[in-house]
Design a protein around this motif. Structure first.
Motif, mmCIF file in Angstrom:
data_model
loop_
_atom_site.group_PDB
_atom_site.id
_atom_site.type_symbol
_atom_site.label_atom_id
_atom_site.label_comp_id
_atom_site.label_asym_id
_atom_site.label_seq_id
_atom_site.Cartn_x
_atom_site.Cartn_y
_atom_site.Cartn_z
ATOM 1 N N GLU A 81 39.565 45.047 79.225
ATOM 2 C CA GLU A 81 40.330 44.554 80.365
ATOM 3 C C GLU A 81 40.713 43.087 80.210
ATOM 4 N N ALA A 82 39.920 42.340 79.416
ATOM 5 C CA ALA A 82 40.245 40.940 79.149
ATOM 6 C C ALA A 82 41.228 40.786 77.994
ATOM 7 N N GLY A 83 41.552 41.906 77.316
ATOM 8 C CA GLY A 83 42.444 41.832 76.156
ATOM 9 C C GLY A 83 41.798 41.177 74.956
ATOM 10 N N THR A 84 40.463 41.289 74.857
ATOM 11 C CA THR A 84 39.727 40.688 73.747
ATOM 12 C C THR A 84 39.506 41.739 72.664
ATOM 13 N N PHE A 85 40.328 41.659 71.621
ATOM 14 C CA PHE A 85 40.270 42.626 70.527
ATOM 15 C C PHE A 85 39.959 41.864 69.244
ATOM 16 N N ARG A 86 38.999 42.390 68.442
ATOM 17 C CA ARG A 86 38.519 41.611 67.311
ATOM 18 C C ARG A 86 38.567 42.379 65.997
ATOM 19 N N THR A 87 38.848 41.629 64.938
ATOM 20 C CA THR A 87 38.732 42.084 63.553
ATOM 21 C C THR A 87 38.181 40.919 62.749
ATOM 22 N N VAL A 88 37.254 41.190 61.841
ATOM 23 C CA VAL A 88 36.775 40.136 60.952
ATOM 24 C C VAL A 88 36.840 40.627 59.517
ATOM 25 N N LEU A 89 36.951 39.665 58.604
ATOM 26 C CA LEU A 89 36.901 39.924 57.168
ATOM 27 C C LEU A 89 35.620 39.327 56.611
ATOM 28 N N TRP A 90 34.941 40.115 55.790
ATOM 29 C CA TRP A 90 33.745 39.634 55.094
ATOM 30 C C TRP A 90 33.988 39.697 53.598
ATOM 31 N N ASP A 91 33.692 38.588 52.911
ATOM 32 C CA ASP A 91 33.829 38.527 51.460
ATOM 33 C C ASP A 91 32.438 38.669 50.840
ATOM 34 N N PRO A 92 32.116 39.805 50.232
ATOM 35 C CA PRO A 92 30.780 40.021 49.670
ATOM 36 C C PRO A 92 30.440 39.069 48.529
ATOM 37 N N ARG A 93 31.461 38.463 47.906
ATOM 38 C CA ARG A 93 31.195 37.560 46.780
ATOM 39 C C ARG A 93 30.662 36.214 47.257
ATOM 40 N N THR A 94 31.075 35.792 48.456
ATOM 41 C CA THR A 94 30.675 34.484 48.975
ATOM 42 C C THR A 94 29.901 34.581 50.289
ATOM 43 N N ASP A 95 29.896 35.784 50.893
ATOM 44 C CA ASP A 95 29.313 36.021 52.219
ATOM 45 C C ASP A 95 29.986 35.180 53.300
ATOM 46 N N GLU A 96 31.245 34.863 53.090
ATOM 47 C CA GLU A 96 32.018 34.141 54.098
ATOM 48 C C GLU A 96 32.733 35.123 55.016
ATOM 49 N N PHE A 97 32.865 34.754 56.288
ATOM 50 C CA PHE A 97 33.544 35.567 57.285
ATOM 51 C C PHE A 97 34.755 34.795 57.828
ATOM 52 N N THR A 98 35.809 35.535 58.140
ATOM 53 C CA THR A 98 36.981 34.941 58.785
ATOM 54 C C THR A 98 37.461 35.880 59.888
ATOM 55 N N GLU A 99 38.079 35.293 60.894
ATOM 56 C CA GLU A 99 38.616 36.055 62.022
ATOM 57 C C GLU A 99 40.065 36.433 61.747
ATOM 58 N N VAL A 100 40.448 37.636 62.148
ATOM 59 C CA VAL A 100 41.825 38.111 61.997
ATOM 60 C C VAL A 100 42.396 38.394 63.388
ATOM 61 N N PRO A 101 43.510 37.789 63.770
ATOM 62 C CA PRO A 101 44.115 38.110 65.071
ATOM 63 C C PRO A 101 44.416 39.601 65.173
ATOM 64 N N THR A 102 44.009 40.191 66.287
ATOM 65 C CA THR A 102 44.141 41.643 66.486
ATOM 66 C C THR A 102 45.042 41.882 67.683
ATOM 67 N N PRO A 103 46.259 42.408 67.467
ATOM 68 C CA PRO A 103 47.272 42.417 68.541
ATOM 69 C C PRO A 103 47.041 43.434 69.650
ATOM 70 N N THR A 104 46.483 44.587 69.340
ATOM 71 C CA THR A 104 46.235 45.616 70.359
ATOM 72 C C THR A 104 44.842 46.206 70.136
ATOM 73 N N ASP A 105 44.437 47.101 71.030
ATOM 74 C CA ASP A 105 43.082 47.650 70.938
ATOM 75 C C ASP A 105 43.034 48.776 69.919
ATOM 76 N N LEU A 106 42.523 48.460 68.735
ATOM 77 C CA LEU A 106 42.436 49.435 67.651
ATOM 78 C C LEU A 106 41.133 50.236 67.694
ATOM 79 N N PHE A 107 40.390 50.100 68.776
ATOM 80 C CA PHE A 107 39.175 50.880 68.979
ATOM 81 C C PHE A 107 39.501 52.376 68.926
#
Length: 634
Positions: A81-107
């Motif tokens: 209802e708040a329009g909070t939709f999330r996707t993240v990327l994880w790089d197994p080589r560095t264990d770094e995470f980044t956020e990806v803008p998610t336009p609609t609810d892909l649930f």
């Protein structure tokens, strides 16, 4: 004795924490010994920064080596209802995470990899379910008819009122546009076919009085003259029954290089819980799901034209399936429905396993499945190597939230003229939501799952998560034990193979907490498993070579380990949700030693090796794989 017994009991109580601590330390010592790792492998928890802990609903292994983790609203109504939709990327080589803008609810969308390595993501959530206890106003789907072909489409704003014959009033939830009627001439006769569109309506008055259980026609308030006659509403029923999740129709291609969602054309139907299956020509077929009103789609399927990035109807491929059906592309270019599915649909229609010839739209049943009524939330996998054309189904349960589950496995050999299921070895325990991962050494790693519905009660226990893992050996047709995970996984959990040969597991959405009385909490920890082959000494290496190989051709790769390499595998990466992963497969490729390297030969079969990106592993005589090299099969 009357004094001694209580004293001994008191000493035991005092010492219990010490005993437990000692047992825990001994367990830690045991599982970290080299000899243990060499036989059973090893688990470790990934450190996930607080800002990147999400409810993992979907996961995909991208050709860049990063893992895409899609939460969308994450089964959280407040986030939806708040329009909070999330996707993240994880790089197994560095264990770094980044956020990806998610336009609609892909649930609860569907997804599959395209030949260029993009991930097609289609559908998702347009509306959340509403339980019967929370419905104060009767509601239903209103079909608005437009019988006039002369004045174009008509738009009705949110809040448009529909009046029943008894004066009861119902208001629409959203804007809706109704197309004009169409004229069709047959010889001397002209027929008019009304335009129509659907929208949710809610009774203006609360309570049971506005409930309507029979089909009825409704006038649109404020219309006069011909409009009043040509435009009206029809509803099958308006009740206070539970309202299911509603599907979305938006679609995207996730670009792994740009690391963003790229909008493509809408689907022809709204879909929630659909399966996307690669077809022999490289296009994608979308099947099943719930529409925008939470209704099962009645065998209405559609095709994504990859070159045009466009969805088109596929009326020639009408076939009913329950939601998230497991469909595997076979070497003879059919789609095999294993029987596995997740969640919604008739308890009988569309659940029979079989081979679907999409060229002719014929379906041939594959019989022989034991516990055939318990395929919901089961796992299915194409056993390695894919040339064997054997598909295995593992566990599952009865339809709905039933506490009944099965330890049954079964294998169908699709290379036979008349394939049928034959029973395989039982799982160590009855299991739903089991995750299966094909490894480069031709074994299948199984982990997680629960015996009860969403990890809930089973045979007197409050929680039924299975803190176990096993290897299935297709050659010996037997399971063997692997190291046990520390995190339970049930509904909304995933597992996939990483390019370095490890397995990552994430997600889990239990219905209850450990007491069995309070709502469960979504599991946001990520655990990684290192198989025994990573503790067997030096691994073979594969270095320079082409990035693209044509089917039916050979290619050379540099390696200093040519003399010890005995096999090579092309492993198609996973795109998994709800235990459904129809992308992963391991293809045997011919391998021979050459000066300074090895030569591999790719089979010439689009049904066996769909176009796209693969992880190329070379494997030595002890079953130890190299790290993967990404290659594109064209």
């Amino acid at each position: 004795m009357l004094v001694t017994v209580p004293l001994m009991a008191a000493v035991a109580v005092v010492n219990r924490p010490i005993v437990s601590l000692a047992a825990d330390r001994y367990h830690e010592f045991t599982i970290n010994r080299d000899s243990y790792k060499q036989k059973f492998g090893h688990w470790s928890l990934l450190r996930v920064p607080a800002d990147f802990r999400v409810n993992a609903i979907h996961a995909a292994m991208l050709r860049t080596g990063k893992v895409l983790i899609i939460a969308g609203s994450g089964n959280n109504r407040d986030d939806f209802e708040a329009g909070t939709f999330r996707t993240v990327l994880w790089d197994p080589r560095t264990d770094e995470f980044t956020e990806v803008p998610t336009p609609t609810d892909l649930f609860c969308a569907g997804h599959t990899f395209l030949p260029d390595g993009n991930l097609l993501v289609a559908g998702g959530t347009k509306s959340y379910e509403v339980l019967e206890a929370d419905i104060t106003h009767a509601a239903g789907v209103m079909k608005i008819k437009n019988e006039s072909p002369d004045f174009g489409a008509r738009t009705f704003a949110k809040g448009t009122r529909f009046v029943a014959g008894n004066g009861r009033v119902y208001a629409s939830r959203a804007d809706v546009t109704v197309p004009a009627a169409t004229k069709m001439t047959h010889g001397a006769h002209t027929m008019v076919h009304a335009g129509e569109a659907e929208v949710w309506v809610d009774a203006v008055d609360s309570g049971d009085a506005p409930i309507v259980r029979e089909p009825a026609q409704y006038a649109i308030e404020g219309l006069t003259g011909n409009d009043k006659r040509n435009l009206y509403g029809i509803a099958e029923k308006i009740t206070r029954e539970k309202q299911e999740y509603g599907g979305d129709k938006t679609t995207y291609e996730f670009d792994p290089v740009a690391e963003r969602y790229v909008r493509t054309g809408d689907m022809t139907e709204h879909r929630w819980y659909p399966t996307l299956a690669t077809m022999p020509d490289g296009d994608v077929l979308a099947v099943s799901g719930l529409d925008e009103f939470g209704r099962m789609l009645p065998g209405v399927n559609e095709r994504y034209q990859v070159d045009k990035k466009k969805w088109v109807p596929a009326p020639e491929l009408k076939r009913v399936f329950p939601t998230y059906p497991a469909l595997f592309l076979t070497e003879d270019e059919k789609l095999f429905f294993s029987g596995s599915n997740a969640g919604y649909g008739s308890d009988s229609e569309g659940r029979t396993p079989g081979l679907w010839d999409v060229a002719k739209n014929t379906f041939r049943t594959v019989p022989g499945l034991e516990d055939a009524a318990m395929t919901e939330t089961s796992a299915s996998v194409m056993l390695p190597p894919a040339q064997k054309q054997k598909v295995m189904i593992l566990g599952g349960g009865a339809v709905g939230d039933s506490p009944v589950s099965t330890a049954r496995t079964a294998i169908a050999d699709l290379s036979e003229k008349q394939p049928r299921y034959r029973t395989g070895p039982d799982l160590p325990a009855p299991a739903r939501y089991l995750n299966t991962v094909v490894l480069p050494d031709d074994t299948v790693f199984t982990s997680g799952g629960s015996s009860g519905y969403r990890g809930g009660p089973y045979r007197g226990r409050n929680r039924s998560d299975l803190l176990t893992a096993h290897f299935y050996d297709p050659a010996r047709e037997e399971f063997r034990e692997a190291a046990a995970p520390s995190v339970g996984r049930n509904y909304h959990a995933e597992a996939l193979l990483l390019p370095d040969g490890r397995v990552v597991t994430m997600g889990s959405d239990p219905i209850y907490d450990s007491t069995g009385k309070n709502p469960g909490t979504f599991e946001q920890r990520i655990e990684i498993y290192s198989p025994p082959y990573l503790f067997q000494g030096d691994r073979p290496a594969i270095d320079g070579g082409p990035r693209a190989i044509e089917r039916g051709r050979k290619a050379q790769f540099a390696t200093p380990d040519g003399s010890r390499i005995r096999a090579a595998r092309l492993v198609r990466p996973s795109a998994v949700t709800h235990g459904t992963d129809v992308d992963q497969r391991s293809v045997e490729v011919g391998v021979r030693r050459t000066p300074g390297g090895v030569s591999i030969a790719v089979p010439d079969s689009p049904g066996l090796v769909p176009a796209g990106w693969y992880m190329l592993f070379v494997v030595d005589g002890k079953g130890v794989p190299s790290k993967a090299r990404w290659v594109r099969i064209v």
